[in-house]
Design an enzyme around this catalytic site. Structure first.
Site, PDB file in Angstrom:
ATOM      1  N   HIS A   1       0.837  -1.197   0.000  1.00 43.38           N
ATOM      2  CA  HIS A   1       0.000   0.000   0.000  1.00 43.38           C
ATOM      3  C   HIS A   1       0.872   1.246   0.000  1.00 43.38           C
ATOM      4  O   HIS A   1       2.101   1.155  -0.129  1.00 43.38           O
ATOM      5  CB  HIS A   1      -0.985  -0.018   1.177  1.00 43.38           C
ATOM      6  CG  HIS A   1      -0.331  -0.143   2.524  1.00 43.38           C
ATOM      7  ND1 HIS A   1       0.496   0.832   3.052  1.00 43.38           N
ATOM      8  CD2 HIS A   1      -0.370  -1.136   3.451  1.00 43.38           C
ATOM      9  CE1 HIS A   1       0.915   0.448   4.230  1.00 43.38           C
ATOM     10  NE2 HIS A   1       0.418  -0.756   4.500  1.00 43.38           N
TER      11      HIS A   1
ATOM     12  N   HIS B   1       4.100   1.447   2.143  1.00 42.95           N
ATOM     13  CA  HIS B   1       5.264   0.719   1.624  1.00 42.95           C
ATOM     14  C   HIS B   1       5.926   1.515   0.502  1.00 42.95           C
ATOM     15  O   HIS B   1       7.148   1.625   0.435  1.00 42.95           O
ATOM     16  CB  HIS B   1       4.859  -0.656   1.090  1.00 42.95           C
ATOM     17  CG  HIS B   1       4.164  -1.530   2.094  1.00 42.95           C
ATOM     18  ND1 HIS B   1       2.858  -1.894   1.965  1.00 42.95           N
ATOM     19  CD2 HIS B   1       4.611  -2.085   3.242  1.00 42.95           C
ATOM     20  CE1 HIS B   1       2.514  -2.668   2.985  1.00 42.95           C
ATOM     21  NE2 HIS B   1       3.565  -2.794   3.788  1.00 42.95           N
TER      22      HIS B   1
ATOM     23  N   CYS C   1      -0.257 -10.591  21.583  1.00 40.36           N
ATOM     24  CA  CYS C   1      -1.100 -10.225  20.432  1.00 40.36           C
ATOM     25  C   CYS C   1      -0.656 -11.060  19.236  1.00 40.36           C
ATOM     26  O   CYS C   1       0.477 -10.937  18.783  1.00 40.36           O
ATOM     27  CB  CYS C   1      -0.977  -8.745  20.087  1.00 40.36           C
ATOM     28  SG  CYS C   1      -1.759  -8.354  18.495  1.00 40.36           S
TER      29      CYS C   1
ATOM     30  N   CYS D   1       0.536  -8.828  16.238  1.00 44.00           N
ATOM     31  CA  CYS D   1       1.886  -8.260  16.390  1.00 44.00           C
ATOM     32  C   CYS D   1       2.946  -9.347  16.441  1.00 44.00           C
ATOM     33  O   CYS D   1       4.117  -9.079  16.219  1.00 44.00           O
ATOM     34  CB  CYS D   1       2.022  -7.468  17.689  1.00 44.00           C
ATOM     35  SG  CYS D   1       1.083  -5.956  17.783  1.00 44.00           S
TER      36      CYS D   1
ATOM     37  N   CYS E   1      -4.893  -5.242  22.245  1.00 43.23           N
ATOM     38  CA  CYS E   1      -3.638  -4.742  21.673  1.00 43.23           C
ATOM     39  C   CYS E   1      -3.794  -3.251  21.361  1.00 43.23           C
ATOM     40  O   CYS E   1      -4.779  -2.849  20.745  1.00 43.23           O
ATOM     41  CB  CYS E   1      -3.317  -5.494  20.387  1.00 43.23           C
ATOM     42  SG  CYS E   1      -1.988  -4.727  19.444  1.00 43.23           S
TER      43      CYS E   1
ATOM     44  N   HIS F   1      -3.638  -3.130  17.338  1.00 45.22           N
ATOM     45  CA  HIS F   1      -4.632  -3.850  16.543  1.00 45.22           C
ATOM     46  C   HIS F   1      -6.013  -3.897  17.188  1.00 45.22           C
ATOM     47  O   HIS F   1      -6.981  -4.275  16.542  1.00 45.22           O
ATOM     48  CB  HIS F   1      -4.145  -5.282  16.280  1.00 45.22           C
ATOM     49  CG  HIS F   1      -2.893  -5.330  15.466  1.00 45.22           C
ATOM     50  ND1 HIS F   1      -1.661  -5.588  16.020  1.00 45.22           N
ATOM     51  CD2 HIS F   1      -2.687  -5.090  14.156  1.00 45.22           C
ATOM     52  CE1 HIS F   1      -0.742  -5.535  15.061  1.00 45.22           C
ATOM     53  NE2 HIS F   1      -1.331  -5.221  13.936  1.00 45.22           N
TER      54      HIS F   1
ATOM     55  N   LYS G   1     -12.370  14.570   0.580  1.00 44.04           N
ATOM     56  CA  LYS G   1     -12.023  15.247  -0.668  1.00 44.04           C
ATOM     57  C   LYS G   1     -11.873  14.205  -1.775  1.00 44.04           C
ATOM     58  O   LYS G   1     -11.340  13.132  -1.558  1.00 44.04           O
ATOM     59  CB  LYS G   1     -10.713  16.018  -0.500  1.00 44.04           C
ATOM     60  CG  LYS G   1     -10.840  17.215   0.411  1.00 44.04           C
ATOM     61  CD  LYS G   1      -9.524  17.973   0.442  1.00 44.04           C
ATOM     62  CE  LYS G   1      -9.583  19.118   1.436  1.00 44.04           C
ATOM     63  NZ  LYS G   1      -8.254  19.711   1.626  1.00 44.04           N
TER      64      LYS G   1
ATOM     65  N   LYS H   1     -11.341  14.071  -9.589  1.00 40.73           N
ATOM     66  CA  LYS H   1     -12.079  13.473 -10.704  1.00 40.73           C
ATOM     67  C   LYS H   1     -11.434  12.176 -11.204  1.00 40.73           C
ATOM     68  O   LYS H   1     -12.105  11.193 -11.448  1.00 40.73           O
ATOM     69  CB  LYS H   1     -12.179  14.479 -11.857  1.00 40.73           C
ATOM     70  CG  LYS H   1     -13.413  15.370 -11.756  1.00 40.73           C
ATOM     71  CD  LYS H   1     -13.393  16.413 -12.866  1.00 40.73           C
ATOM     72  CE  LYS H   1     -12.876  17.728 -12.366  1.00 40.73           C
ATOM     73  NZ  LYS H   1     -12.092  18.539 -13.214  1.00 40.73           N
TER      74      LYS H   1
HETATM   75 ZN   LIG Z   1      -1.165  -6.143  17.923  1.00 41.91          ZN
END
Ligand SMILES: [Zn+2]
Length: 546
Positions: free
Chosen positions: A18, A21, A126, A129, A144, A147, A340, A343
C-alpha cells in the site's frame, strides 16, 4: 572510497502493498540515487519478512503451506520496487536459506557470549503483532494498543535474550550519539522507554514451527523479530555485488520495462556511458559486501516499529559484537482525507492508480513534497492533482518545454556558448552543497523544496528577461545568447538535482539537453555542455496535463 548503505524495513508478507510501503521505498531510493550521483559505492536493500504466527495462521486458513503463501505474497512486494521506480540492489526474503543460516550463526554467538538463558515466559500476547505486550501498554478491555484485538494469555518455555544487560550501554549510545536516531521526538520516545527499565525478552517460540530453527533446541524457532532484524546484516553476506557500471543517469537499472499505461515511459535506450563521466566505483563480485557496506548509513522505518529498531536491534548487535548502524530515521504516517475527491483518482490515494494514470515520478514527487518527511501529514487525491498541475506540469514541465522551444526558434536548436548571467548564478550558488547537506540528515522534503525554489527562480527569470522581446532586436543578440544559455543551464542543474526524486522524466530532459555528465559535481551553473554546435533534442511534454 565512501560507501552508503540504505534499507527499508522488510515488509510483512501477509499484507498487500500500500501507500506506506511505496512511501518508505521511494524515500530510500531518493537517498540511494543521490549517493550514487556523489560517486559513492551504494547498496540499497528492501525485502520481505515471511515468518511468524500471522503467516502460518493465514496459510492454514487458506489450506496451504506457509511457504506457498509466502512465495505468492512476496512476489507482490518484489513487483512494488520497480513499479515505483526504485533502484534497489537486492531483495531479501527471510525464507532465503542463506539468511536463515546467518540468523542461526549470529544468535548462537549471542548465546555463546552469555546473553541467552532458558526460562518460562508468561504474558499477554497479540497474535497480530506476534509480540507479548507489557502490562503498561495494554489497552482497555485487554486489547492490543495497535490492533485492538483481544490479547491471549500465553505461557511457554523459551530462551530469553538478556535485554536488561544493555540498559546502561543503550543509554550511553543515546547520550554519545544523539544523531543516531531522528527525528528528535522519536529519539525521546525510545530513550524514555529505555529509561523506564528494560526487561529480558523471549528469543524463541515453542508453539510455532514457521520460523528459523533454533540450533541449540530444534523444538523451537526464533522469535520472528530477531530473525527479521538480522536481514540488514545477513543480506550483505550473500547478495551479489551491486551493479555500478550503469550508464550515467540510467533511470531504472532494476527494471527497464516500462509500466503499462505509464505516460512517462523511460526511453528504450539509455544514454550511452561516456568514458570519464561516470565515477561510480566498480565492486567486483568477490568483494566482501559486509566490509564495504557495514554498518548501514541509514535504516528508514515507520514509527510503529520504533522499539524493535531503536532498542532491541542495537542491543542485539552489541550482544553479537557487530558494529551499530550509523543512523535510524523514523518517518511519519500519510493520512488520507476521505472527504475530498478528485475526478481522476476518486478519494483514495492508491499508489498504483496514480502510477497508472500519471507515472511513477509524479507519485514520488508528491509523496516527498506535501508532507515533511519525518512528520505525520495529510495526503489526498485533490492535493495530488493540484501539485501535479501547478508544479509538475506548469512550473517544471512547461519551463523545460519553453526553454527547448526558444533555443530551437531563436537559435536553430543550437545551445549558445555564452557566459552565465551573474544575476542568476548568485541564486544557484552552493545549491548542490545545500541539497547534499539536507539529504545527509534525511531531510528529503526540505532538499526538494530548496531545488524547487530554483525552478521558480528560473520561471521568474524567463519573465524578467523576456527572450521574445530580445529576439526582435538584432542589436541584442548577445544578450539573448546569455539568457538562453543561462536558462538552459539552470534547467539542467535543477534536473540533475531532481534526478533522485524523478529519475525517468529528468533523464528524458537531460538527454534532450545533451547533458552527459549526470554526477552531482556537474550540478552547478556553467558546468553544462559547451561543445560548439551542441543542439537540443526533441522532448515530449514531461507532465502532460490531465
Ligand atoms: Zn497487535
Amino acid at each position: 572510497m565512501p560507501s552508503f548503505y540504505v534499507t527499508t524495513p522488510i515488509y510483512y508478507v501477509n499484507a498487500a502493498p500500500h501507500l506506506g510501503h511505496a512511501y518508505t521505498t521511494v524515500a530510500a531510493d531518493v537517498l540511494a540515487r543521490h549517493h550514487r550521483q556523489r560517486g559513492e559505492a551504494v547498496f540499497f536493500l528492501t525485502g520481505t519478512d515471511e515468518h511468524g504466527e500471522p503467516v502460518a495462521d493465514a496459510a492454514h486458513a487458506q489450506g496451504v503451506e506457509p511457504q506457498e503463501l509466502a512465495d505468492r505474497n512476496a512476489e507482490r512486494f518484489k513487483a512494488l520496487a520497480p513499479r515505483v521506480g526504485a533502484s534497489n540492489d537486492f531483495f531479501i526474503r527471510t525464507t532465503d536459506p542463506q539468511h536463515e543460516a546467518k540468523v542461526q550463526e549470529v544468535l548462537a554467538r549471542v548465546r555463546e557470549n552469555g546473553f541467552v538463558y532458558e526460562g518460562t515466559y508468561e504474558g499477554w500476547y497479540c497474535p497480530r503483532c506476534a509480540d507479548f505486550k507489557a502490562e503498561n501498554e495494554i489497552e482497555e478491555g485487554n486489547r492490543c494498543p495497535i490492533h485492538h484485538v483481544e490479547l491471549v494469555r500465553e505461557q511457554e518455555e523459551s530462551s530469553f535474550f538478556k535485554l536488561s544487560a544493555f540498559q546502561e550501554r543503550l543509554e550511553r549510545l543515546y547520550a554519545e550519539r544523539p544523531e543516531w536516531l531522528a527525528p528528535r521526538t522519536r529519539y525521546n520516545e525510545a530513550l524514555a522507554f529505555i529509561r523506564s527499565g528494560l526487561r529480558d525478552v523471549p528469543l524463541t517460540r515453542h508453539k510455532l514451527t514457521w520460523g528459523v530453527k533454533v540450533p541449540w533446541d530444534e523444538e523451537h524457532v526464533f522469535y520472528v523479530w530477531f530473525d527479521a532484524l538480522l536481514n540488514y546484516y545477513s543480506a550483505l553476506t550473500y547478495a551479489p555485488a551491486p551493479v555500478t557500471a550503469e550508464p550515467p543517469g540510467a533511470a531504472n537499472p532494476v527494471s527497464p520495462n516500462p509500466v503499462p499505461g505509464d505516460p512517462n515511459p523511460a526511453p528504450p535506450n539509455p544514454a550511452p556511458a561516456v568514458a570519464g563521466s561516470n565515477p561510480a566505483p566498480a565492486i567486483d563480485a568477490s568483494t566482501d559486501l559486509v566490509s564495504t557496506f557495514w554498518p548501514p548509513s541509514y535504516h528508514l522505518i515507520a514509527k510503529d516499529i520504533l522499539r524493535f529498531h531503536a532498542v532491541y536491534w542495537p542491543a542485539l548487535l552489541m550482544a553479537a559484537e557487530i558494529e551499530l548502524p550509523h543512523r535510524l530515521f523514523v518517518h511519519g504516517y500519510l493520512l488520507m482525507e476521505g472527504e475530498k475527491m478528485s475526478k481522476s483518482l476518486g478519494n483514495v490515494l492508491d499508489p498504483f492508480a496514480v502510477i497508472e494514470r500519471f507515472g511513477a515520478d509524479a507519485l514520488r514527487f508528491y509523496l516527498l513534497r506535501d508532507v515533511p518527511f519525518g512528520q505525520d501529514g495529510s495526503v489526498s487525491t485533490t492535493a495530488f492533482e493540484q501539485r501535479y498541475e501547478s508544479e509538475l506540469a506548469n512550473e517544471y514541465g512547461n519551463l523545460a518545454s519553453r526553454t527547448l522551444a526558444m533555443v530551437r526558434r531563436y537559435r536553430d536548436g543550437v545551445l549558445p556558448a555564452a557566459p552565465i548571467d551573474p544575476a542568476l548564478a548568485s541564486d544557484f550558488e552552493g545549491l548542490a552543497e545545500e541539497v547534499s547537506a539536507l539529504l545527509d540528515r534525511a531531510e528529503l522534503t526540505q532538499a526538494l523544496d530548496a531545488i524547487w525554489q530554483r525552478v521558480r527562480r528560473l520561471n521568474r527569470y524567463v519573465e524578467e528577461r523576456a527572450p521574445w522581446t530580445l529576439a526582435k532586436d538584432e542589436q541584442r543578440a548577445g544578450e539573448l545568447d546569455e539568457v538562453l544559455a543561462s536558462l538552459a543551464d539552470g534547467v539542467r542543474v535543477v534536473s540533475l538535482l531532481l534526478t533522485p526524486y524523478m529519475p525517468a522524466s529528468t533523464e528524458r530532459l537531460l538527454d534532450a539537453l545533451g547533458a552527459e555528465d549526470r554526477t552531482l559535481s556537474a550540478a552547478r551553473l556553467g558546468a553544462g555542455p559547451t561543445a560548439p554546435g551542441n543542439t537540443v533534442g526533441e522532448l515530449e511534454p514531461l507532465f502532460p496535463k490531465a
